[in-house]
Design a protein around this motif. Structure first.
Motif, PDB file in Angstrom:
ATOM      1  N   HIS A 104     -14.344  -8.926 -54.604  1.00 44.47           N
ATOM      2  CA  HIS A 104     -15.165  -8.639 -53.420  1.00 44.47           C
ATOM      3  C   HIS A 104     -14.280  -8.101 -52.290  1.00 44.47           C
ATOM      4  N   ASP A 105     -14.687  -6.965 -51.738  1.00 41.88           N
ATOM      5  CA  ASP A 105     -13.838  -6.439 -50.656  1.00 41.88           C
ATOM      6  C   ASP A 105     -14.584  -5.998 -49.401  1.00 41.88           C
ATOM      7  N   ILE A 106     -15.891  -6.134 -49.382  1.00 42.13           N
ATOM      8  CA  ILE A 106     -16.621  -5.629 -48.206  1.00 42.13           C
ATOM      9  C   ILE A 106     -16.250  -6.448 -46.964  1.00 42.13           C
ATOM     10  N   GLY A 119      -8.257 -12.598 -59.035  1.00 42.12           N
ATOM     11  CA  GLY A 119      -9.488 -12.900 -59.750  1.00 42.12           C
ATOM     12  C   GLY A 119     -10.746 -12.515 -59.009  1.00 42.12           C
ATOM     13  N   THR A 143     -16.408 -19.364 -55.270  1.00 35.12           N
ATOM     14  CA  THR A 143     -15.864 -20.741 -55.324  1.00 35.12           C
ATOM     15  C   THR A 143     -14.790 -20.802 -56.416  1.00 35.12           C
ATOM     16  N   SER A 144     -14.971 -19.991 -57.456  1.00 37.43           N
ATOM     17  CA  SER A 144     -13.998 -20.032 -58.555  1.00 37.43           C
ATOM     18  C   SER A 144     -12.664 -19.378 -58.200  1.00 37.43           C
ATOM     19  N   GLU A 191     -14.674 -17.715 -39.707  1.00 31.23           N
ATOM     20  CA  GLU A 191     -15.926 -17.571 -40.443  1.00 31.23           C
ATOM     21  C   GLU A 191     -16.293 -16.103 -40.668  1.00 31.23           C
ATOM     22  N   LEU A 195     -14.239 -14.815 -52.046  1.00 28.91           N
ATOM     23  CA  LEU A 195     -15.711 -14.847 -51.955  1.00 28.91           C
ATOM     24  C   LEU A 195     -16.361 -15.734 -52.999  1.00 28.91           C
ATOM     25  N   ALA A 230      -3.109 -12.881 -44.482  1.00 28.73           N
ATOM     26  CA  ALA A 230      -4.543 -13.186 -44.415  1.00 28.73           C
ATOM     27  C   ALA A 230      -5.159 -13.096 -45.809  1.00 28.73           C
ATOM     28  N   PHE A 265     -21.851  -9.254 -32.710  1.00 30.20           N
ATOM     29  CA  PHE A 265     -21.993  -9.741 -34.089  1.00 30.20           C
ATOM     30  C   PHE A 265     -22.039 -11.269 -34.083  1.00 30.20           C
ATOM     31  N   ILE A 276      -7.109 -17.846 -43.546  1.00 28.98           N
ATOM     32  CA  ILE A 276      -7.962 -17.654 -44.718  1.00 28.98           C
ATOM     33  C   ILE A 276      -9.426 -17.541 -44.300  1.00 28.98           C
ATOM     34  N   GLY A 277     -10.214 -16.943 -45.191  1.00 31.04           N
ATOM     35  CA  GLY A 277     -11.645 -16.838 -44.910  1.00 31.04           C
ATOM     36  C   GLY A 277     -12.393 -16.297 -46.113  1.00 31.04           C
ATOM     37  N   GLY A 278     -13.689 -16.154 -45.948  1.00 34.11           N
ATOM     38  CA  GLY A 278     -14.562 -15.718 -47.040  1.00 34.11           C
ATOM     39  C   GLY A 278     -15.718 -16.700 -47.135  1.00 34.11           C
ATOM     40  N   ALA A 279     -16.848 -16.239 -47.674  1.00 33.10           N
ATOM     41  CA  ALA A 279     -18.082 -17.038 -47.611  1.00 33.10           C
ATOM     42  C   ALA A 279     -17.950 -18.511 -48.035  1.00 33.10           C
TER      43      ALA A 279
HETATM   44 CO1  B1M Z   1     -20.651 -11.106 -55.997  1.00 33.71          CO
HETATM   45  N1  B1M Z   1     -21.001 -12.998 -55.710  1.00 33.71           N
HETATM   46  N2  B1M Z   1     -20.063 -11.541 -57.779  1.00 33.71           N
HETATM   47  N3  B1M Z   1     -20.448  -9.220 -56.187  1.00 33.71           N
HETATM   48  N4  B1M Z   1     -21.540 -10.941 -54.405  1.00 33.71           N
HETATM   49  C1  B1M Z   1     -21.423 -13.383 -54.377  1.00 33.71           C
HETATM   50  C2  B1M Z   1     -20.213 -13.747 -53.531  1.00 33.71           C
HETATM   51  C3  B1M Z   1     -22.386 -14.616 -54.660  1.00 33.71           C
HETATM   52  C4  B1M Z   1     -22.476 -15.603 -53.491  1.00 33.71           C
HETATM   53  C5  B1M Z   1     -23.766 -14.082 -55.080  1.00 33.71           C
HETATM   54  C6  B1M Z   1     -24.710 -15.201 -55.411  1.00 33.71           C
HETATM   55  O1  B1M Z   1     -24.649 -15.728 -56.439  1.00 33.71           O
HETATM   56  N5  B1M Z   1     -25.586 -15.559 -54.464  1.00 33.71           N
HETATM   57  C7  B1M Z   1     -21.722 -15.197 -55.917  1.00 33.71           C
HETATM   58  C8  B1M Z   1     -20.647 -16.240 -55.681  1.00 33.71           C
HETATM   59  C9  B1M Z   1     -21.099 -17.620 -55.992  1.00 33.71           C
HETATM   60  C10 B1M Z   1     -19.998 -18.565 -55.705  1.00 33.71           C
HETATM   61  O2  B1M Z   1     -18.941 -18.487 -56.242  1.00 33.71           O
HETATM   62  N6  B1M Z   1     -20.278 -19.472 -54.805  1.00 33.71           N
HETATM   63  C11 B1M Z   1     -21.186 -13.959 -56.579  1.00 33.71           C
HETATM   64  C12 B1M Z   1     -20.880 -13.849 -57.931  1.00 33.71           C
HETATM   65  C13 B1M Z   1     -21.231 -15.054 -58.782  1.00 33.71           C
HETATM   66  C14 B1M Z   1     -20.293 -12.701 -58.485  1.00 33.71           C
HETATM   67  C15 B1M Z   1     -19.897 -12.478 -59.925  1.00 33.71           C
HETATM   68  C16 B1M Z   1     -19.219 -13.669 -60.628  1.00 33.71           C
HETATM   69  C17 B1M Z   1     -21.167 -12.039 -60.653  1.00 33.71           C
HETATM   70  C18 B1M Z   1     -20.990 -11.857 -62.127  1.00 33.71           C
HETATM   71  O3  B1M Z   1     -20.311 -10.960 -62.545  1.00 33.71           O
HETATM   72  N7  B1M Z   1     -21.616 -12.750 -62.873  1.00 33.71           N
HETATM   73  C19 B1M Z   1     -18.955 -11.269 -59.827  1.00 33.71           C
HETATM   74  C20 B1M Z   1     -17.513 -11.709 -59.638  1.00 33.71           C
HETATM   75  C21 B1M Z   1     -16.584 -10.532 -59.712  1.00 33.71           C
HETATM   76  C22 B1M Z   1     -15.202 -10.945 -59.255  1.00 33.71           C
HETATM   77  O4  B1M Z   1     -14.947 -10.954 -58.067  1.00 33.71           O
HETATM   78  N8  B1M Z   1     -14.359 -11.310 -60.200  1.00 33.71           N
HETATM   79  C23 B1M Z   1     -19.475 -10.620 -58.595  1.00 33.71           C
HETATM   80  C24 B1M Z   1     -19.395  -9.255 -58.361  1.00 33.71           C
HETATM   81  C25 B1M Z   1     -19.892  -8.620 -57.248  1.00 33.71           C
HETATM   82  C26 B1M Z   1     -19.912  -7.099 -57.059  1.00 33.71           C
HETATM   83  C27 B1M Z   1     -18.666  -6.422 -57.624  1.00 33.71           C
HETATM   84  C28 B1M Z   1     -21.131  -6.574 -57.771  1.00 33.71           C
HETATM   85  C29 B1M Z   1     -20.163  -6.965 -55.546  1.00 33.71           C
HETATM   86  C30 B1M Z   1     -18.867  -6.815 -54.733  1.00 33.71           C
HETATM   87  C31 B1M Z   1     -18.635  -5.378 -54.305  1.00 33.71           C
HETATM   88  C32 B1M Z   1     -17.504  -5.296 -53.339  1.00 33.71           C
HETATM   89  O5  B1M Z   1     -17.146  -6.216 -52.644  1.00 33.71           O
HETATM   90  N9  B1M Z   1     -16.906  -4.116 -53.322  1.00 33.71           N
HETATM   91  C33 B1M Z   1     -20.760  -8.310 -55.221  1.00 33.71           C
HETATM   92  C34 B1M Z   1     -21.487  -8.566 -54.045  1.00 33.71           C
HETATM   93  C35 B1M Z   1     -21.811  -7.357 -53.171  1.00 33.71           C
HETATM   94  C36 B1M Z   1     -21.875  -9.863 -53.681  1.00 33.71           C
HETATM   95  C37 B1M Z   1     -22.740 -10.283 -52.490  1.00 33.71           C
HETATM   96  C38 B1M Z   1     -24.162  -9.901 -52.830  1.00 33.71           C
HETATM   97  C39 B1M Z   1     -22.383  -9.701 -51.159  1.00 33.71           C
HETATM   98  C40 B1M Z   1     -20.932  -9.947 -50.738  1.00 33.71           C
HETATM   99  C41 B1M Z   1     -20.693  -9.184 -49.461  1.00 33.71           C
HETATM  100  O6  B1M Z   1     -20.109  -8.119 -49.469  1.00 33.71           O
HETATM  101  N10 B1M Z   1     -21.200  -9.719 -48.329  1.00 33.71           N
HETATM  102  C42 B1M Z   1     -22.501 -11.850 -52.489  1.00 33.71           C
HETATM  103  C43 B1M Z   1     -23.715 -12.603 -52.007  1.00 33.71           C
HETATM  104  C44 B1M Z   1     -23.692 -12.825 -50.524  1.00 33.71           C
HETATM  105  O7  B1M Z   1     -22.656 -12.888 -49.907  1.00 33.71           O
HETATM  106  N11 B1M Z   1     -24.848 -12.979 -49.974  1.00 33.71           N
HETATM  107  C45 B1M Z   1     -21.934 -12.106 -53.796  1.00 33.71           C
HETATM  108  C46 B1M Z   1     -21.141  -9.061 -47.044  1.00 33.71           C
HETATM  109  C47 B1M Z   1     -19.767  -9.342 -46.412  1.00 33.71           C
HETATM  110  C48 B1M Z   1     -19.699  -8.642 -45.059  1.00 33.71           C
HETATM  111  O8  B1M Z   1     -19.679 -10.724 -46.198  1.00 33.71           O
HETATM  112  O9  B1M Z   1     -17.839 -10.925 -47.892  1.00 33.71           O
HETATM  113  O10 B1M Z   1     -18.890 -12.985 -46.819  1.00 33.71           O
HETATM  114  P1  B1M Z   1     -18.455 -11.576 -46.720  1.00 33.71           P
HETATM  115  O11 B1M Z   1     -17.377 -11.475 -45.561  1.00 33.71           O
HETATM  116  C49 B1M Z   1     -17.561 -12.032 -44.304  1.00 33.71           C
HETATM  117  C50 B1M Z   1     -17.039 -13.464 -44.182  1.00 33.71           C
HETATM  118  O12 B1M Z   1     -17.021 -14.156 -45.389  1.00 33.71           O
HETATM  119  C51 B1M Z   1     -15.706 -13.303 -43.543  1.00 33.71           C
HETATM  120  O13 B1M Z   1     -15.842 -12.152 -42.741  1.00 33.71           O
HETATM  121  C52 B1M Z   1     -16.691 -11.213 -43.393  1.00 33.71           C
HETATM  122  C53 B1M Z   1     -17.434 -10.419 -42.356  1.00 33.71           C
HETATM  123  O14 B1M Z   1     -17.982 -11.214 -41.365  1.00 33.71           O
HETATM  124  N12 B1M Z   1     -14.498 -13.130 -44.321  1.00 33.71           N
HETATM  125  C54 B1M Z   1     -13.312 -13.507 -43.802  1.00 33.71           C
HETATM  126  C55 B1M Z   1     -14.297 -12.580 -45.525  1.00 33.71           C
HETATM  127  N13 B1M Z   1     -13.000 -12.593 -45.810  1.00 33.71           N
HETATM  128  C56 B1M Z   1     -12.356 -13.160 -44.766  1.00 33.71           C
HETATM  129  C57 B1M Z   1     -11.008 -13.395 -44.523  1.00 33.71           C
HETATM  130  C58 B1M Z   1     -10.648 -13.981 -43.312  1.00 33.71           C
HETATM  131  C59 B1M Z   1     -11.601 -14.333 -42.367  1.00 33.71           C
HETATM  132  C60 B1M Z   1     -12.945 -14.096 -42.589  1.00 33.71           C
HETATM  133  O15 B1M Z   1      -9.384 -14.257 -42.962  1.00 33.71           O
HETATM  134  C61 B1M Z   1      -8.356 -13.837 -43.809  1.00 33.71           C
END
Ligand code: B1M
Length: 215
Positions: A101-103, A98, A151-152, A197, A149, A145, A52, A177-180
């Motif tokens: 996101h949990d994937i 707040g 910024t807010s 990361e 996900l 941990a 990965f 800590i972590g997350g995008a």
């Molecule tokens: Co949301 N969302 N979302 N969303 N969502 C993002 C994060 C966003 C980047 C999309 C975008 O605008 N391009 C954006 C955030 C913008 C920002 O703040 N910078 C966003 C937004 C705005 C929102 C809402 C506000 C939308 C709205 O309602 N207007 C809303 C917020 C809800 C809330 O949380 N209060 C919202 C809702 C949702 C869904 C519920 C629809 C859904 C989440 C479903 C779920 O998680 N069960 C969702 C999704 C799926 C996404 C995107 C498309 C995918 C996130 C994801 O699962 N990625 C996302 C866009 C994107 O990321 N491209 C987006 C795959 C996952 C494997 O990656 O989570 O980054 P990630 O985890 C990685 C690393 O970050 C790291 O390891 C993981 C695996 O390698 N990591 C850690 C994570 N946690 C870690 C902890 C660690 C270490 C590493 O140590 C403790």
């Protein structure tokens, strides 16, 4: 191919449906459950994590490998508990208040379990009080941990760490800590002990922090 290699290959390639049967076969052959876990499944998750990191596989493959490992662990868990093979340590994990996101957080949890930790997963939208309550109930837990996900919701990382400090518990745990949107600079700013990361490096970081906590 030895049964251990078959288990490793099945986990690595995410063959959930066959892993359970292979683990049962290995147990029936009298292989030590700890060997099945360490040399079969955990080793495979190490390979998955490396692939990965090197962009040879992506999130879906990592998820299916993690699911396959979970299937194997389910079969092995009672045997390991019977043998008294303890997890290497406990980690409290959650997505901060707040944030729904949990994937990614779940992937981190699976990789941590794959690395041999017991993970207490508090889920999403976890208030600081819940982390503190869980820390108090698990004084042997050395790592907390936090995932975010949005910024807010990054400020919720800051306030959770502050609440842990205010509760007088900061020196009992290391916080990762972590997350995008999270960066090393942010981790430094908020006084976290580590940032990673992705899920694979989160498992590596947890092992390092755990070693540090036990020095
Ligand atoms: Co949301 N969302 N979302 N969303 N969502 C993002 C994060 C966003 C980047 C999309 C975008 O605008 N391009 C954006 C955030 C913008 C920002 O703040 N910078 C966003 C937004 C705005 C929102 C809402 C506000 C939308 C709205 O309602 N207007 C809303 C917020 C809800 C809330 O949380 N209060 C919202 C809702 C949702 C869904 C519920 C629809 C859904 C989440 C479903 C779920 O998680 N069960 C969702 C999704 C799926 C996404 C995107 C498309 C995918 C996130 C994801 O699962 N990625 C996302 C866009 C994107 O990321 N491209 C987006 C795959 C996952 C494997 O990656 O989570 O980054 P990630 O985890 C990685 C690393 O970050 C790291 O390891 C993981 C695996 O390698 N990591 C850690 C994570 N946690 C870690 C902890 C660690 C270490 C590493 O140590 C403790």
């Amino acid at each position: 191919m030895s049964i251990i290699k078959e288990i490793a290959a099945a986990v690595e390639t995410g063959k959930s449906k066959v892993v359970g049967g292979l683990v049962e076969t290995a147990l029936a052959e009298g292989i030590d459950p700890a060997v099945i876990l360490n040399e079969g499944m955990i080793a495979a998750m190490g390979v998955v994590g490396e692939k990965f990191k090197n962009n040879e596989i992506f999130v879906p493959e990592m998820l299916i490998a993690a699911r396959a490992m979970k299937k194997g662990v389910e079969i092995l868990q009672p045997q390991l508990q019977k043998q008294g093979v303890e997890p290497i340590g406990k980690i409290i994990l959650g997505t901060v208040a707040g944030d729904l996101h949990d994937i990614g957080k779940n992937l981190v949890g699976m990789m941590l379990e794959g690395a041999g930790f017991k993970v207490i997963d508090l889920g999403v939208d976890v208030p600081a009080e819940k982390f503190i309550e869980t820390m108090k109930a698990n004084p042997d837990c050395k790592i907390v941990a936090l995932s975010a996900l949005l910024t807010s919701t990054m400020p919720a990382i800051t306030s959770t760490i502050k609440a842990i400090e205010d509760a007088g518990l900061r020196n009992t745990v290391l916080i990762m800590i972590g997350g995008a949107p999270v960066t090393q600079a942010f981790a430094d700013e908020v006084g976290a002990d580590g940032y990673s990361e992705d899920a694979a490096s989160a498992a590596e970081l947890a092992k390092k922090l755990f070693a540090q906590a036990n020095k």
